[in-house]
Design an enzyme around this catalytic site. Structure first.
Site, PDB file in Angstrom:
ATOM      1  N   THR B  98       0.904  -1.079   0.089  1.00 29.35           N
ATOM      2  CA  THR B  98       0.038  -0.179   0.047  1.00 29.35           C
ATOM      3  C   THR B  98       0.969   1.402  -0.042  1.00 29.35           C
ATOM      4  O   THR B  98       1.433   1.588   1.210  1.00 29.35           O
ATOM      5  CB  THR B  98      -0.865  -0.130   1.417  1.00 29.35           C
ATOM      6  OG1 THR B  98      -1.513  -1.178   1.464  1.00 29.35           O
ATOM      7  CG2 THR B  98      -1.807   1.160   1.253  1.00 29.35           C
ATOM      8  N   LYS B 174      -6.815   0.867  -3.596  1.00 34.72           N
ATOM      9  CA  LYS B 174      -6.313   0.006  -2.225  1.00 34.72           C
ATOM     10  C   LYS B 174      -6.687   1.415  -0.903  1.00 34.72           C
ATOM     11  O   LYS B 174      -7.155   0.957  -0.073  1.00 34.72           O
ATOM     12  CB  LYS B 174      -4.892   0.068  -2.444  1.00 34.72           C
ATOM     13  CG  LYS B 174      -4.287  -0.695  -1.151  1.00 34.72           C
ATOM     14  CD  LYS B 174      -4.958  -1.940  -0.470  1.00 34.72           C
ATOM     15  CE  LYS B 174      -4.606  -2.212   0.947  1.00 34.72           C
ATOM     16  NZ  LYS B 174      -5.285  -3.634   1.490  1.00 34.72           N
ATOM     17  N   LYS B 243      -0.222   6.043   8.058  1.00 38.46           N
ATOM     18  CA  LYS B 243       0.388   6.247   6.832  1.00 38.46           C
ATOM     19  C   LYS B 243      -0.310   6.232   5.514  1.00 38.46           C
ATOM     20  O   LYS B 243      -0.495   7.032   4.717  1.00 38.46           O
ATOM     21  CB  LYS B 243       1.618   5.054   6.800  1.00 38.46           C
ATOM     22  CG  LYS B 243       2.439   5.227   5.573  1.00 38.46           C
ATOM     23  CD  LYS B 243       2.111   4.313   4.407  1.00 38.46           C
ATOM     24  CE  LYS B 243       2.317   2.770   4.855  1.00 38.46           C
ATOM     25  NZ  LYS B 243       1.729   1.901   3.899  1.00 38.46           N
TER      26      LYS B 243
END
Lengths: 294, 294, 294, 294
Positions: B98, B174, B243
């Site tokens: 990711t 995603k 993140k």
């Protein structure tokens, strides 16, 4: 199946579908609606149409109410031709409308003084789900009344969930449900809009998520409106669900629970109302596209 | 089935499960992990363990990477012993981590100059889903590389969704997925906490919603943590998903899309990080209970 | 007063006003601006106009830079004709632009290797305040350079505030200032709009608050724009201050400090940018009136 | 100066300071407070202490009320021993408490039927400002009553601002004022906390801003509490101002005006209440430091 004498008050799209199913299940049904013409389809199926709430409930074992808001429910109960003026002792009032927990609590006390019972019985699902007899139902209230009511509720859905003795509990659950739907709508609105501005098709992102992580009728049906940015037909108008969000925020204040997502959903719905949008309430998703300059 | 020569780099819990399935499907597998001991279970199943990324990929037709963040992916590609120093021409790099869309876009350009291809191939599901070969997969990138990769990806999941030529597109999807999970978590946290302070059991509300409107594995698995207020075991720590939220907010800024829900989720995760919480990332739900003084 | 040799780079409305005051104070001034015509008024007052940054700074004791953003500052310092290619040893660079703390920190290191110094010296006030020599100034950086610079800064404002050795500190303060201005703007927008929809005049509410609790030039000048819903002339466009909000949010992420007000201001400015509004940045107040359907 | 017969009901710290100034100005004063001991200082200065609101107002030309909330104001007006049971015809009631606009509007109608008048007369400033006779005052209500009242109000402050005939208008302005103070508090909390985590001293940032851009008593006095993270003494407890924020949000809903800053301030105050904090209301600034893990 035991045949019961049932009154049904409030024949919007949800009420109409529910009343139809009670009739088809073989119960004796008397109905009432402010605009009497809405009752016509039920009359043709064999229901009696009453001119007032009092007339509708005077022989009833069970009374269902499915009305717009707290004020309408209070009026239909307490008015001069209201339910409490005529309801037989021992009858059970299934209060299905989305109203404040305290509204149901106070009406339950009045029922108790009257010799009848109020059970909160919110339903979950859209009108087409109601028509298919696939609603989910929750109940809360005095134990014996609750048990009696469950037998009748079985005709309406795919399961009755019991939230115990506090009549307000099921109202909280209903409000939480509408809030969680609103959160799913906003989340899809933000995700689809970001994807669109990043060069993807809204539709493709919608199809991916609703066939994988979020493969549920809720995400599919609301997500389709958001992906297409076409919020028709109107299942529920923004003003009605904004009222529900206001009720949940009122409860959050009374209970001292900050709910940042609920604030955002409420405010987005407020703008829909301020602009006079004639969309389904999911149309508040347009706040996100507007914010992005689309 | 055609047997392929595959390298797998990055053996965290997700990577390990995926690599195991590729091996079980009959492919020749070379693996690399910074901490070599993590590779031991795969070695025992027949995989070759390489001491560097370059060694791992030197004969590969396909390279999978599943690493922590953008910096780790860039290092494993561009470092002196990195993928691009040794990858055969014509090979396909499946970039599963990711990371920012632009990170994959830039690496894809470097691959193109090198004579190889990068296809973004994020996976959706937790490690147990990966182990069961039930992941959902998305791909985006150059068409012929994408088609080649799909044949191998089929061993890993229950369907591969194609997002076209822009290598960044699947990264967006995603990130949107993790954002939508975060929104579901916050929504449940607010609803369950309000219900609790109104006198209901969190558990009962959880069970109702996840057996009715929100009857999906996602709501069930995260909802259980939130209902019980016990966020163990740690599927992903708060810092990792924070993140991801930062990446989606970076993208929202670049594309000029206000995302109020994303801001709230990010900020709640930031507090989890600032407090040093050792919980699953869903533990940011505690921001709501704290706010309510529980 | 000692006469100094000063270079001034970046002649937007702020830079022009500041440079004029340095010239009037009796210093030798060389100026540079990408669009050379902007330098004409200064040339007529006796300044030398240089064709490149390097030419402008080659004899300077002090260099002032007042440019749009981090990229412009980096270019003017590091480019082939940049400041660092020509600046005399021992000179002091007063970095006045609103940029990230780390941009100034990194450039200060490069100055140190070069034998010169960078002092961060943001200014507070609008162009008319600058012209009147009434700016407030902050400085941060290496002590002896900071002390030298203060002597020159005195011509520009009504006081120099010292934030110590960390060159980044004064950048933080500048960013905090723009954030706090944004918060005052949003607060007035919400208050004035509520008052208006409750039947009051925006103007009357504005006059009351800015002559009582919020009797400051800041509230008066921005409040007037908001009360009148007329955001002209453009002191700073939305994109410039949105960049500042992005910088403060970047810092809030690096330092792990949730800032919900900063998120809202940033998002409102993003919509101004997405819509292409040609207003002063305070025009983001229109997000509130739009939300209220006005 | 004409000497008037005045009743003052509600002797908290604000009420006490205001009543004292009316007495010192030479008026005949009768006072009432639920806890009678609070009236003792005024009795020693020459005021008459009445045992009930009715006794207090029976000869009054002017009645001031300064009580905690809407319920207290309604009780003191409508109760069996309340103002409206004994007030002389033609008297003017100065309603100074922070309450909903509609509460004052409804009470004004009852006064009109009674033959007296209610003028909304909120005050702006802390108790020390009230003691110094430096309050700012706003009035709204029926014109002749408003003009009469202004003569008396002059003893209390540094100016009376007139908001016209709608009795609710001045309540809106008061609520907007408390909202704008809350916004200043949150803005400082976010700025000071970011600065602190970036290595600066909160105190230094506070001193800079309150001597430059935000050089007002409001920013100075609240900012000091926030800089020092010491919220004593308690000017107003969180529950009182949270009530004001609730009132402004109620108004924002009735008028359909989304107010995102107001939501955040309200929610932060809710957490202060949920935690039982014994701080001044500005202590909600700790929500920001908590969020940052300090």
């Amino acid at each position: 199946m035991t045949q019961h004498t049932i009154a049904f008050l409030g024949l919007g799209s949800m009420g109409l579908a529910m009343a139809t199913n009670l009739l088809k299940a073989g119960h004796r049904l008397t109905v009432y609606n402010r605009t009497a013409s809405k009752a016509e389809p039920l009359r043709q199926l064999g229901a009696t149409v009453a001119p007032t709430p009092a007339e509708a409930v005077k022989d009833a074992e069970f009374v269902f109410t499915m009305v717009t808001d707290d004020a309408a429910l209070q009026e239909i109960c307490r008015g001069p031709e209201g339910i409490l003026s005529a309801l037989p002792q021992g009858a059970v009032h299934a209060s299905c409308s989305t109203v404040a927990p305290d509204t149901n609590r106070r009406l339950a006390e009045e029922h108790a003084r009257h010799g009848s019972s109020l059970v909160t019985a919110p339903v979950f699902g859209k009108p087409d789900v109601a028509a298919a007899g696939k609603l989910w139902l929750a109940v809360a209230g005095e134990a014996s009344a609750r048990e009696k009511l469950k037998l009748v509720l079985e005709h309406l859905g795919q399961g009755v969930h019991d939230f115990g003795d506090d009549v307000g509990a099921a109202s909280i659950v209903k409000l939480c449900g509408n809030f969680m739907l609103g959160a799913a709508i906003e989340a899809m609105a933000e995700a689809f809009t970001l994807a669109q501005k990043s060069g993807l098709e809204r539709q493709q992102v919608y199809e991916f998520f609703t066939s994988t992580l979020f493969n549920t009728p809720i995400y599919k049906s609301y997500g389709k409106l958001i992906a297409e940015r076409h919020y028709q037909p109107v299942g529920a108008p923004p003003a009605i669900i904004r009222k529900d969000l206001r009720l949940i925020l009122d409860e959050s204040r009374a209970r001292v629970v900050p709910m940042p997502f609920a604030n955002i959903i409420h405010d987005h719905l407020s703008t829909s109302v301020a602009k006079g949008e004639q969309n389904d309430w999911a149309g508040f998703a347009e706040r996100v596209t507007e914010g992005a300059g689309l």
